[in-house]
Enzyme design. Structure first.
Site, PDB file in Angstrom:
ATOM      1  N   HIS A 109      -3.218  13.331 -17.403  1.00 27.49           N
ATOM      2  CA  HIS A 109      -3.493  13.887 -18.737  1.00 27.49           C
ATOM      3  C   HIS A 109      -4.289  15.194 -18.693  1.00 27.49           C
ATOM      4  O   HIS A 109      -5.245  15.386 -19.448  1.00 27.49           O
ATOM      5  CB  HIS A 109      -4.205  12.839 -19.601  1.00 27.49           C
ATOM      6  CG  HIS A 109      -3.374  11.610 -19.860  1.00 27.49           C
ATOM      7  ND1 HIS A 109      -1.997  11.644 -19.917  1.00 27.49           N
ATOM      8  CD2 HIS A 109      -3.713  10.310 -20.065  1.00 27.49           C
ATOM      9  CE1 HIS A 109      -1.531  10.422 -20.159  1.00 27.49           C
ATOM     10  NE2 HIS A 109      -2.549   9.596 -20.242  1.00 27.49           N
ATOM     11  N   HIS A 178      -1.358  10.326 -27.773  1.00 26.39           N
ATOM     12  CA  HIS A 178      -1.643   9.087 -27.045  1.00 26.39           C
ATOM     13  C   HIS A 178      -2.177   8.001 -27.977  1.00 26.39           C
ATOM     14  O   HIS A 178      -3.143   7.304 -27.644  1.00 26.39           O
ATOM     15  CB  HIS A 178      -2.622   9.395 -25.912  1.00 26.39           C
ATOM     16  CG  HIS A 178      -2.606   8.431 -24.782  1.00 26.39           C
ATOM     17  ND1 HIS A 178      -2.969   7.104 -24.915  1.00 26.39           N
ATOM     18  CD2 HIS A 178      -2.256   8.581 -23.483  1.00 26.39           C
ATOM     19  CE1 HIS A 178      -2.863   6.508 -23.752  1.00 26.39           C
ATOM     20  NE2 HIS A 178      -2.425   7.368 -22.867  1.00 26.39           N
ATOM     21  N   GLU A 315       4.477   7.445 -25.836  1.00 30.95           N
ATOM     22  CA  GLU A 315       4.123   8.850 -25.656  1.00 30.95           C
ATOM     23  C   GLU A 315       5.394   9.641 -25.355  1.00 30.95           C
ATOM     24  O   GLU A 315       5.911   9.596 -24.246  1.00 30.95           O
ATOM     25  CB  GLU A 315       3.131   8.986 -24.494  1.00 30.95           C
ATOM     26  CG  GLU A 315       1.901   8.120 -24.634  1.00 30.95           C
ATOM     27  CD  GLU A 315       1.234   7.818 -23.289  1.00 30.95           C
ATOM     28  OE1 GLU A 315       0.948   8.764 -22.539  1.00 30.95           O
ATOM     29  OE2 GLU A 315       1.009   6.637 -22.984  1.00 30.95           O
TER      30      GLU A 315
END
Ligand code: GLA
Length: 350
Positions: A109, A178, A315
């Site tokens: 991420h 997310h 996602e």
């Protein structure tokens, strides 16, 4: 806009360095959504069940302090590269880059200080809010000054997220949201009895570090086959190597729809509340994560403990570790080009 919709803005506290954080509330007849400028997090989504009882159907925190301490990306916009890059390493135009590993030796991420940990600038737009973040050349080791824009707008029963980005040097981009959904409402049970459909014939199998092997494997005959509706819990403990490696579902599905055009990625139905969620996107993949790492150490809104499988993430994204797999759709962005993607979450009841 066809229906009365309102957008309001309020102060939401200050960062440790004194920077102000705001929260925007987007309201339609069916949905109330809240978005903060800190990490462009989707803080709350309130909808009614089949009996008209309203609840929050995403996990989140009561206040900014919760988000400042968060390690699970609840509702965050993740970037510059959502999901994993093997060892944090990739090569672009003959140059090697290193993102500091922050997840079992891999970059996750966007690295240790991803887009979820920045205050974005915001402006109100019809039906919503547009957030912008400028990430400097070299931020977390990525090349190029990247200007990212995320626009949340509400359209009746649908929350639309439009992402765009531009750069001044070749770089890689993979932005997503997310959010952890729980269609029961955040105060009632886990997601294991909710019914999922995924519009994907294939997925990207992973190794022990959850890095794709590079193969696009058929879901047919595995617990990852969601062509027809299955509850999430039904096969989560199946004797299957992929399920064991991830401790449940934490896989990227290769969507059947055409990249760049809107197609349905997933739908979720909660038989108890009757709530439904449909995810439509222009992205080629969706990471379905069944909240395996939530372990009860996290306390969310209203003091609710977030134990394992309390929420599920869908996602929409390019595939994990794409910079190291030339057979995956490219995540490269060049100067002069514009990167775009759109995802719509539609909420209903049945
Ligand atoms: C993503 C990953 C998961 C996990 C969560 C955050 O969804 O795929 O493995 O790291 O983020 O906890």
């Amino acid at each position: 806009m066809t229906e009365a919709q309102t957008v309001t803005k309020a102060d939401w506290g200050k960062m440790p360095d004194g920077k102000s954080v705001e929260i925007y509330t987007l309201k339609s007849a069916q949905v109330e959504a809240r978005v903060t400028t800190y990490g462009a997090h989707l803080v709350s989504v309130r909808t009614a069940d089949k009996n008209g009882k309203v609840a929050d159907i995403v996990l989140g925190y009561d206040s900014l302090a919760g988000y400042l301490a968060d390690k699970s990306y609840l509702g965050a916009i993740v970037g510059r590269y959502g999901n994993r890059i093997a060892k944090g390493k990739f090569t672009l135009e003959g140059q090697s880059y290193q993102i500091p590993p922050n997840n079992n030796g891999n970059a996750l991420h966007g690295g240790p200080v991803g887009f979820d940990q920045h205050v974005w600038s915001a402006q109100q737009v019809p039906g919503g809010v547009e957030l912008t973040l400028v990430s400097a050349d070299g931020d977390q080791g990525f090349p190029g000054t990247l200007t990212a824009t995320v626009r949340y707008t509400l359209h009746g029963d649908s929350l639309r997220i439009d992402y765009s980005a531009k750069t001044d040097k070749a770089t890689v981009v993979n932005l997503t949201n997310h959010s952890y959904f729980n269609l029961h409402g955040d105060d009632a049970g886990d997601i294991l009895d909710q019914r999922l459909t995924l519009f994907a014939d294939r997925y990207t199998p992973v190794d022990a570090g959850l890095i794709p092997t590079g193969v696009l494997a058929p879901v047919a005959g595995t617990p990852l086959d969601f062509h027809s509706q299955h509850t999430i819990g039904e096969r989560i403990h199946a004797d299957n190597e992929q399920m064991k490696l991830a401790g449940g579902y934490d896989h990227n599905f290769v969507l059947n729809g055409k990249m760049g055009e809107m197609h349905v990625a997933a739908s979720v139905v909660d038989p108890t509340s009757g709530r439904t969620l449909t995810v439509t996107t222009t992205e080629p993949g969706v990471q379905f994560y069944s909240g395996n790492f939530l372990d009860g150490t996290l306390t969310g809104r209203h003091g609710i403990v977030y134990s394992q499988h309390k929420g599920l993430c869908l996602e929409t994204q390019h595939y994990p570790d794409s910079p190291n797999h030339s057979n995956f759709p490219s995540t490269e962005l060049k100067p002069g080009a514009k990167w775009h993607s759109t995802t719509i979450f539609t909420f209903g009841t049945e």
